[in-house]
Design a protein around this motif. Structure first.
Motif, PDB file in Angstrom:
ATOM      1  N   GLY A   6       0.823  -1.214   0.000  1.00 11.61           N
ATOM      2  CA  GLY A   6       0.000   0.000   0.000  1.00 11.61           C
ATOM      3  C   GLY A   6       0.852   1.257   0.000  1.00 11.61           C
ATOM      4  O   GLY A   6       0.542   2.237  -0.689  1.00 11.61           O
ATOM      5  N   GLU A   7       1.933   1.239   0.767  1.00 18.20           N
ATOM      6  CA  GLU A   7       2.845   2.387   0.820  1.00 18.20           C
ATOM      7  C   GLU A   7       3.573   2.544  -0.510  1.00 18.20           C
ATOM      8  O   GLU A   7       3.740   3.659  -1.011  1.00 18.20           O
ATOM      9  N   LEU A   8       4.001   1.444  -1.105  1.00 16.91           N
ATOM     10  CA  LEU A   8       4.662   1.514  -2.409  1.00 16.91           C
ATOM     11  C   LEU A   8       3.700   2.072  -3.453  1.00 16.91           C
ATOM     12  O   LEU A   8       4.080   2.907  -4.277  1.00 16.91           O
ATOM     13  N   SER A   9       2.463   1.648  -3.394  1.00 20.25           N
ATOM     14  CA  SER A   9       1.441   2.159  -4.306  1.00 20.25           C
ATOM     15  C   SER A   9       1.265   3.664  -4.123  1.00 20.25           C
ATOM     16  O   SER A   9       1.223   4.419  -5.102  1.00 20.25           O
ATOM     17  N   ARG A  10       1.172   4.106  -2.886  1.00 17.62           N
ATOM     18  CA  ARG A  10       0.986   5.528  -2.603  1.00 17.62           C
ATOM     19  C   ARG A  10       2.178   6.341  -3.099  1.00 17.62           C
ATOM     20  O   ARG A  10       2.019   7.387  -3.709  1.00 17.62           O
ATOM     21  N   ARG A  11       3.373   5.853  -2.881  1.00 12.88           N
ATOM     22  CA  ARG A  11       4.582   6.607  -3.243  1.00 12.88           C
ATOM     23  C   ARG A  11       4.852   6.643  -4.742  1.00 12.88           C
ATOM     24  O   ARG A  11       5.499   7.568  -5.231  1.00 12.88           O
ATOM     25  N   MET A  18      -1.588  -3.432  -9.897  1.00 12.68           N
ATOM     26  CA  MET A  18      -0.524  -3.413 -10.909  1.00 12.68           C
ATOM     27  C   MET A  18       0.801  -3.865 -10.323  1.00 12.68           C
ATOM     28  O   MET A  18       1.579  -4.547 -10.992  1.00 12.68           O
ATOM     29  N   LEU A  19       1.068  -3.506  -9.074  1.00 10.93           N
ATOM     30  CA  LEU A  19       2.302  -3.944  -8.432  1.00 10.93           C
ATOM     31  C   LEU A  19       2.336  -5.469  -8.322  1.00 10.93           C
ATOM     32  O   LEU A  19       3.375  -6.094  -8.555  1.00 10.93           O
ATOM     33  N   ARG A  20       1.203  -6.070  -7.993  1.00 15.49           N
ATOM     34  CA  ARG A  20       1.126  -7.537  -7.940  1.00 15.49           C
ATOM     35  C   ARG A  20       1.338  -8.129  -9.333  1.00 15.49           C
ATOM     36  O   ARG A  20       1.996  -9.160  -9.496  1.00 15.49           O
ATOM     37  N   TYR A  21       0.796  -7.447 -10.354  1.00 18.36           N
ATOM     38  CA  TYR A  21       1.004  -7.894 -11.733  1.00 18.36           C
ATOM     39  C   TYR A  21       2.489  -7.828 -12.097  1.00 18.36           C
ATOM     40  O   TYR A  21       3.027  -8.758 -12.707  1.00 18.36           O
ATOM     41  N   ARG A  38       3.344  -8.519   1.589  1.00 17.01           N
ATOM     42  CA  ARG A  38       4.468  -8.210   0.703  1.00 17.01           C
ATOM     43  C   ARG A  38       5.259  -7.059   1.302  1.00 17.01           C
ATOM     44  O   ARG A  38       4.681  -6.059   1.717  1.00 17.01           O
ATOM     45  N   CYS A  39       6.579  -7.190   1.258  1.00 21.14           N
ATOM     46  CA  CYS A  39       7.466  -6.136   1.748  1.00 21.14           C
ATOM     47  C   CYS A  39       8.491  -5.821   0.663  1.00 21.14           C
ATOM     48  O   CYS A  39       9.046  -6.725   0.040  1.00 21.14           O
ATOM     49  N   TYR A  40       8.703  -4.537   0.452  1.00 21.23           N
ATOM     50  CA  TYR A  40       9.623  -4.088  -0.586  1.00 21.23           C
ATOM     51  C   TYR A  40      10.701  -3.211   0.035  1.00 21.23           C
ATOM     52  O   TYR A  40      10.441  -2.461   0.975  1.00 21.23           O
ATOM     53  N   VAL A  45      10.866   1.709  -5.070  1.00 21.60           N
ATOM     54  CA  VAL A  45      10.206   2.934  -5.545  1.00 21.60           C
ATOM     55  C   VAL A  45      10.782   3.333  -6.905  1.00 21.60           C
ATOM     56  O   VAL A  45      10.038   3.539  -7.873  1.00 21.60           O
ATOM     57  N   SER A  46      12.101   3.411  -7.006  1.00 22.60           N
ATOM     58  CA  SER A  46      12.696   3.794  -8.295  1.00 22.60           C
ATOM     59  C   SER A  46      12.520   2.692  -9.331  1.00 22.60           C
ATOM     60  O   SER A  46      12.345   2.973 -10.516  1.00 22.60           O
TER      61      SER A  46
END
Length: 125
Positions: A6-11, A18-21, A38-40, A45-46
């Motif tokens: 969720g944080e990766l999506s927000r940032r 799409m991130l899961r895809y 999931r943890c990234y 982000v980049s």
């Protein structure tokens, strides 16, 4: 720093779906916490921004998956020469031709619309 989806999506502005895809396509890696989330890492982000840029440029996920490990930075496509196999070169040349065909089609459509506007509104750009 570790972020959840969720944080990766927000940032990044990329929906979680799409991130899961991207993960399914082998473009983005995620670790799983003890509770299964999931943890990234911060570099995700980049990486997501780079994936978005390549997709926006018209590249397919297949090509992105093949060149992503060899990209040198997020600012553009700087593929390491060791990555360029004859097969990948053929794929990239095919993508260039496909993108050029789209550009040509868009230019024809633009010219047709400008011609129409000039015909119905003489003197307008």
């Amino acid at each position: 720093m570790v972020v959840r989806i969720g944080e990766l999506s927000r940032r990044t502005g990329v929906p979680s779906r799409m991130l899961r895809y991207y993960e399914e396509q082998g473009l983005l890696g995620a670790l799983r916490s003890d509770n299964g989330y999931r943890c990234y890492g911060e570099a995700a982000v980049s990486r997501v921004q780079q994936i978005r840029g390549l997709l926006d440029a018209g590249l397919t996920t297949e090509i992105i998956r093949r060149i992503l490990p060899f990209l040198e930075g997020p600012e553009g496509i700087h593929v390491h020469p060791a990555c360029l196999t004859p097969e990948l070169e053929g794929l990239l040349r095919g993508e260039v031709a496909r993108i050029q065909a789209r550009i040509d089609c868009l230019a024809r459509n633009r010219d047709a619309l400008l011609g129409y506007l000039a015909a119905v509104r003489p003197g307008s750009p």
